[in-house]
Write an enzyme that holds these catalytic residues in place. Structure first.
Site, PDB file in Angstrom:
ATOM      1  N   GLN A  13      34.437  32.706  40.397  1.00 42.19           N
ATOM      2  CA  GLN A  13      35.833  32.587  39.186  1.00 42.19           C
ATOM      3  C   GLN A  13      36.390  32.025  40.570  1.00 42.19           C
ATOM      4  O   GLN A  13      37.774  31.392  40.274  1.00 42.19           O
ATOM      5  CB  GLN A  13      35.559  34.177  39.691  1.00 42.19           C
ATOM      6  CG  GLN A  13      35.519  35.301  38.642  1.00 42.19           C
ATOM      7  CD  GLN A  13      35.483  35.841  38.887  1.00 42.19           C
ATOM      8  OE1 GLN A  13      36.895  36.751  37.800  1.00 42.19           O
ATOM      9  NE2 GLN A  13      35.393  37.644  39.623  1.00 42.19           N
TER      10      GLN A  13
ATOM     11  N   VAL B  15      38.607  29.037  42.451  1.00 42.19           N
ATOM     12  CA  VAL B  15      39.215  26.668  41.826  1.00 42.19           C
ATOM     13  C   VAL B  15      39.271  26.339  43.214  1.00 42.19           C
ATOM     14  O   VAL B  15      40.001  25.015  43.289  1.00 42.19           O
ATOM     15  CB  VAL B  15      40.202  27.202  40.815  1.00 42.19           C
ATOM     16  CG1 VAL B  15      39.461  27.752  39.651  1.00 42.19           C
ATOM     17  CG2 VAL B  15      41.727  27.235  41.384  1.00 42.19           C
TER      18      VAL B  15
ATOM     19  N   HIS C  78      35.810  29.303  36.404  1.00 47.71           N
ATOM     20  CA  HIS C  78      37.049  29.112  35.975  1.00 47.71           C
ATOM     21  C   HIS C  78      37.883  27.831  36.106  1.00 47.71           C
ATOM     22  O   HIS C  78      38.735  27.875  36.360  1.00 47.71           O
ATOM     23  CB  HIS C  78      38.174  30.256  36.712  1.00 47.71           C
ATOM     24  CG  HIS C  78      37.845  31.566  36.231  1.00 47.71           C
ATOM     25  ND1 HIS C  78      38.208  32.769  36.993  1.00 47.71           N
ATOM     26  CD2 HIS C  78      37.579  31.645  34.640  1.00 47.71           C
ATOM     27  CE1 HIS C  78      37.880  33.898  36.036  1.00 47.71           C
ATOM     28  NE2 HIS C  78      37.106  33.347  34.300  1.00 47.71           N
TER      29      HIS C  78
ATOM     30  N   THR D 151      36.313  40.922  44.090  1.00 46.96           N
ATOM     31  CA  THR D 151      36.773  40.272  42.779  1.00 46.96           C
ATOM     32  C   THR D 151      37.555  42.378  42.156  1.00 46.96           C
ATOM     33  O   THR D 151      37.204  42.768  42.792  1.00 46.96           O
ATOM     34  CB  THR D 151      35.992  39.782  41.691  1.00 46.96           C
ATOM     35  OG1 THR D 151      36.571  39.718  40.880  1.00 46.96           O
ATOM     36  CG2 THR D 151      34.138  40.811  41.512  1.00 46.96           C
TER      37      THR D 151
ATOM     38  N   PRO E 199      36.990  45.598  49.963  1.00 41.35           N
ATOM     39  CA  PRO E 199      37.632  46.519  51.218  1.00 41.35           C
ATOM     40  C   PRO E 199      38.322  47.525  49.810  1.00 41.35           C
ATOM     41  O   PRO E 199      38.687  48.988  50.566  1.00 41.35           O
ATOM     42  CB  PRO E 199      38.960  46.313  51.666  1.00 41.35           C
ATOM     43  CG  PRO E 199      38.818  44.626  51.054  1.00 41.35           C
ATOM     44  CD  PRO E 199      37.620  44.580  50.470  1.00 41.35           C
TER      45      PRO E 199
HETATM   46  C1  BJW Z   1      38.764  41.549  49.549  1.00 39.71           C
HETATM   47  C2  BJW Z   1      39.338  40.743  50.567  1.00 39.71           C
HETATM   48  C3  BJW Z   1      38.382  40.364  51.951  1.00 39.71           C
HETATM   49  C4  BJW Z   1      41.335  41.239  49.406  1.00 39.71           C
HETATM   50  N1  BJW Z   1      37.215  40.493  51.593  1.00 39.71           N
HETATM   51  N2  BJW Z   1      37.993  41.131  49.664  1.00 39.71           N
HETATM   52  C5  BJW Z   1      38.452  41.964  27.193  1.00 39.71           C
HETATM   53  C6  BJW Z   1      37.315  41.495  26.827  1.00 39.71           C
HETATM   54  C7  BJW Z   1      36.976  40.272  27.324  1.00 39.71           C
HETATM   55  C8  BJW Z   1      37.925  39.762  27.833  1.00 39.71           C
HETATM   56  C9  BJW Z   1      39.434  39.876  27.650  1.00 39.71           C
HETATM   57  C10 BJW Z   1      39.654  41.432  27.717  1.00 39.71           C
HETATM   58  N3  BJW Z   1      40.491  41.715  27.290  1.00 39.71           N
HETATM   59  C11 BJW Z   1      41.985  40.333  27.538  1.00 39.71           C
HETATM   60  C12 BJW Z   1      40.749  39.625  27.528  1.00 39.71           C
HETATM   61  C13 BJW Z   1      41.020  38.315  27.702  1.00 39.71           C
HETATM   62  C14 BJW Z   1      41.577  38.082  29.254  1.00 39.71           C
HETATM   63  C15 BJW Z   1      40.454  38.828  29.861  1.00 39.71           C
HETATM   64  O1  BJW Z   1      39.698  39.092  30.786  1.00 39.71           O
HETATM   65  N4  BJW Z   1      42.329  39.561  30.504  1.00 39.71           N
HETATM   66  C16 BJW Z   1      42.268  40.294  31.872  1.00 39.71           C
HETATM   67  C17 BJW Z   1      43.372  40.497  32.470  1.00 39.71           C
HETATM   68  C18 BJW Z   1      41.987  42.353  30.408  1.00 39.71           C
HETATM   69  N5  BJW Z   1      40.407  36.560  29.153  1.00 39.71           N
HETATM   70  C19 BJW Z   1      40.548  35.573  29.364  1.00 39.71           C
HETATM   71  O2  BJW Z   1      41.471  34.819  28.263  1.00 39.71           O
HETATM   72  C20 BJW Z   1      39.016  34.599  29.815  1.00 39.71           C
HETATM   73  N6  BJW Z   1      38.959  33.379  28.671  1.00 39.71           N
HETATM   74  C21 BJW Z   1      38.315  34.488  27.393  1.00 39.71           C
HETATM   75  O3  BJW Z   1      38.282  35.539  27.644  1.00 39.71           O
HETATM   76  O4  BJW Z   1      38.543  33.192  26.414  1.00 39.71           O
HETATM   77  C22 BJW Z   1      37.896  33.994  24.838  1.00 39.71           C
HETATM   78  C23 BJW Z   1      37.924  32.656  23.767  1.00 39.71           C
HETATM   79  C24 BJW Z   1      36.234  32.710  23.615  1.00 39.71           C
HETATM   80  C25 BJW Z   1      36.024  31.271  23.294  1.00 39.71           C
HETATM   81  C26 BJW Z   1      37.152  30.845  22.389  1.00 39.71           C
HETATM   82  C27 BJW Z   1      38.011  30.584  23.371  1.00 39.71           C
HETATM   83  C28 BJW Z   1      38.148  31.662  23.458  1.00 39.71           C
HETATM   84  C29 BJW Z   1      39.911  33.835  30.077  1.00 39.71           C
HETATM   85  C30 BJW Z   1      40.254  34.403  31.699  1.00 39.71           C
HETATM   86  C31 BJW Z   1      40.550  32.775  32.942  1.00 39.71           C
HETATM   87  C32 BJW Z   1      41.253  33.093  33.522  1.00 39.71           C
HETATM   88  N7  BJW Z   1      41.697  32.471  34.872  1.00 39.71           N
HETATM   89  C33 BJW Z   1      42.411  32.842  36.166  1.00 39.71           C
HETATM   90  C34 BJW Z   1      43.029  31.616  36.306  1.00 39.71           C
HETATM   91  C35 BJW Z   1      41.846  30.780  36.953  1.00 39.71           C
HETATM   92  C36 BJW Z   1      43.193  29.368  37.659  1.00 39.71           C
HETATM   93  C37 BJW Z   1      43.608  29.122  39.105  1.00 39.71           C
HETATM   94  O5  BJW Z   1      43.469  30.009  39.438  1.00 39.71           O
HETATM   95  O6  BJW Z   1      44.856  29.252  39.192  1.00 39.71           O
HETATM   96  O7  BJW Z   1      41.406  33.038  36.720  1.00 39.71           O
HETATM   97  S1  BJW Z   1      43.438  34.437  35.956  1.00 39.71           S
HETATM   98  C38 BJW Z   1      42.643  34.700  38.073  1.00 39.71           C
HETATM   99  O8  BJW Z   1      41.604  36.221  37.619  1.00 39.71           O
HETATM  100  C39 BJW Z   1      41.875  34.021  37.734  1.00 39.71           C
HETATM  101  C40 BJW Z   1      40.270  34.189  39.118  1.00 39.71           C
HETATM  102  O9  BJW Z   1      39.805  34.033  38.688  1.00 39.71           O
HETATM  103  C41 BJW Z   1      40.687  35.838  38.487  1.00 39.71           C
HETATM  104  C42 BJW Z   1      39.678  36.643  38.221  1.00 39.71           C
HETATM  105  O10 BJW Z   1      40.666  37.664  40.206  1.00 39.71           O
HETATM  106  P1  BJW Z   1      39.951  37.762  40.771  1.00 39.71           P
HETATM  107  O11 BJW Z   1      39.331  36.591  41.598  1.00 39.71           O
HETATM  108  O12 BJW Z   1      39.257  38.990  41.237  1.00 39.71           O
HETATM  109  O13 BJW Z   1      41.004  37.961  42.273  1.00 39.71           O
HETATM  110  P2  BJW Z   1      42.153  39.344  41.977  1.00 39.71           P
HETATM  111  O14 BJW Z   1      43.234  39.294  42.774  1.00 39.71           O
HETATM  112  O15 BJW Z   1      42.450  40.320  40.978  1.00 39.71           O
HETATM  113  O16 BJW Z   1      41.404  40.701  43.193  1.00 39.71           O
HETATM  114  C43 BJW Z   1      40.979  40.165  44.653  1.00 39.71           C
HETATM  115  C44 BJW Z   1      39.665  41.109  44.583  1.00 39.71           C
HETATM  116  O17 BJW Z   1      39.631  40.604  45.924  1.00 39.71           O
HETATM  117  C45 BJW Z   1      40.559  42.602  45.069  1.00 39.71           C
HETATM  118  O18 BJW Z   1      39.686  43.607  44.928  1.00 39.71           O
HETATM  119  C46 BJW Z   1      40.551  42.631  46.621  1.00 39.71           C
HETATM  120  O19 BJW Z   1      40.588  44.264  46.789  1.00 39.71           O
HETATM  121  C47 BJW Z   1      39.819  42.252  47.075  1.00 39.71           C
HETATM  122  N8  BJW Z   1      39.917  41.539  48.955  1.00 39.71           N
HETATM  123  N9  BJW Z   1      41.348  41.224  51.185  1.00 39.71           N
HETATM  124  C48 BJW Z   1      36.977  41.138  50.356  1.00 39.71           C
HETATM  125  N10 BJW Z   1      39.311  40.131  53.033  1.00 39.71           N
END
Ligand code: BJW
Ligand code: ZN
Length: 229
Positions: free
Chosen positions: A87, A89, A105, A175, A201
């Site tokens: 996920q 970028v 992403h 994630t 963690p």
């Molecule tokens: C460690 C550590 C160490 C710390 N070692 N671990 C229900 C069902 C389906 C969809 C939805 C829904 N409800 C809402 C939606 C829509 C929405 C969504 O999911 N929203 C939720 C917030 C509820 N999803 C979307 O809008 C997606 N699109 C979509 O659904 O389109 C439908 C569609 C279809 C057809 C046509 C049109 C539309 C798109 C989602 C895009 C997400 N984009 C981002 C930004 C990317 C660009 C950028 O980087 O700026 O992606 S948001 C951000 O979150 C980024 C990440 O990839 C993503 C996930 O975050 P991640 O990687 O999990 O990070 P964190 O910070 O959350 O977690 C870090 C983890 O690391 C933690 O657990 C720590 O404990 C751990 N950690 N240190 C290992 N040392």
């Protein structure tokens, strides 16, 4: 044995790249949900670009860590039976040497023109003016990443789903798994009979379905994984 790995921001945390949620997940008191949207970009493209340029400058100084590197070793071991689904970028997996990967992403080092549609790599960490202009037509460019409400790249998502449905082991690293559809992949894998391994963690919504949990940072966690897989 077929192995799929899903990574999130946590794998780059030890490289000094901030995660989105939890500690240090805020930028100037904005939440990612307020900046990573097409609406935010329409409202204030300069502000959104300022955030991305700040992140680019942090990533440019970062190096892949032991977690990224151990995943390259896993890829070498499993060859065509391995897929890395990220996920992130930041491009750190590629810099570590990963080849068999899909980016769900997008990539922060790519831009897309809203006028002429051209997509190109751009490694700038600052621009003379914000928002920056397209090198081809002078139009408004945006980071080529996937924002909330936008569709994920079709090919990448299809491949990720195919692997989640057909792998024997699905590893989830760093994630929060709260963002969909990426967050759904571990459940899909479990449903299709794969063993799910989590390295994080903290506990996440994946923890209750995980067969094995390594409650550790990615750097030491992936090394442990290498010993058993
Ligand atoms: C460690 C550590 C160490 C710390 N070692 N671990 C229900 C069902 C389906 C969809 C939805 C829904 N409800 C809402 C939606 C829509 C929405 C969504 O999911 N929203 C939720 C917030 C509820 N999803 C979307 O809008 C997606 N699109 C979509 O659904 O389109 C439908 C569609 C279809 C057809 C046509 C049109 C539309 C798109 C989602 C895009 C997400 N984009 C981002 C930004 C990317 C660009 C950028 O980087 O700026 O992606 S948001 C951000 O979150 C980024 C990440 O990839 C993503 C996930 O975050 P991640 O990687 O999990 O990070 P964190 O910070 O959350 O977690 C870090 C983890 O690391 C933690 O657990 C720590 O404990 C751990 N950690 N240190 C290992 N040392
Ligand atoms: Zn253009």
């Amino acid at each position: 044995m077929k192995l799929a790995v899903l990574t999130g921001a946590g794998i780059s945390a030890e490289s000094g790249v901030p995660t989105f949620r939890g500690q240090g997940g805020l930028w100037k008191s904005y939440r990612p949900e307020e900046l990573a949207t097409p609406q935010a970009f329409r409202r204030n493209p300069a502000l959104v670009w300022e955030w991305y340029l700040w992140r680019r400058s942090v990533i440019a100084k970062a190096e892949p860590n032991a977690g990224h590197i151990a995943l390259v070793e896993l890829e070498r071991k499993y060859t065509e039976n391995f897929l890395l689904i990220t996920q992130n970028v930041d491009g750190l997996h590629q810099r570590a040497g990963s080849k068999r990967l899909v980016e769900l992403h997008g990539n922060i080092w790519r831009v897309k023109c809203l006028s002429c549609g051209v997509v190109y790599y751009d490694y700038s960490v600052s621009y003379a003016q914000l928002p920056p202009a397209c090198k081809e037509c002078g139009g408004l460019i945006r980071p080529d990443v996937v924002w909330f409400g936008e569709a994920l790249p079709e090919d990448a998502l299809e491949l990720a789903i195919r692997w989640a449905r057909s792998c024997d082991v699905f590893v989830v690293i760093g994630t929060s798994a709260v963002v969909y559809p990426a967050g759904e992949l571990p459940y899909l894998a479990k449903e299709h009979g794969a063993k799910v391994i989590e390295i994080n963690p903290e506990s996440t919504p994946v923890s209750p379905i995980a067969d094995v949990i390594i409650r550790e940072p990615a750097s030491s966690g992936v090394k442990k994984l290498l010993e058993v897989l």
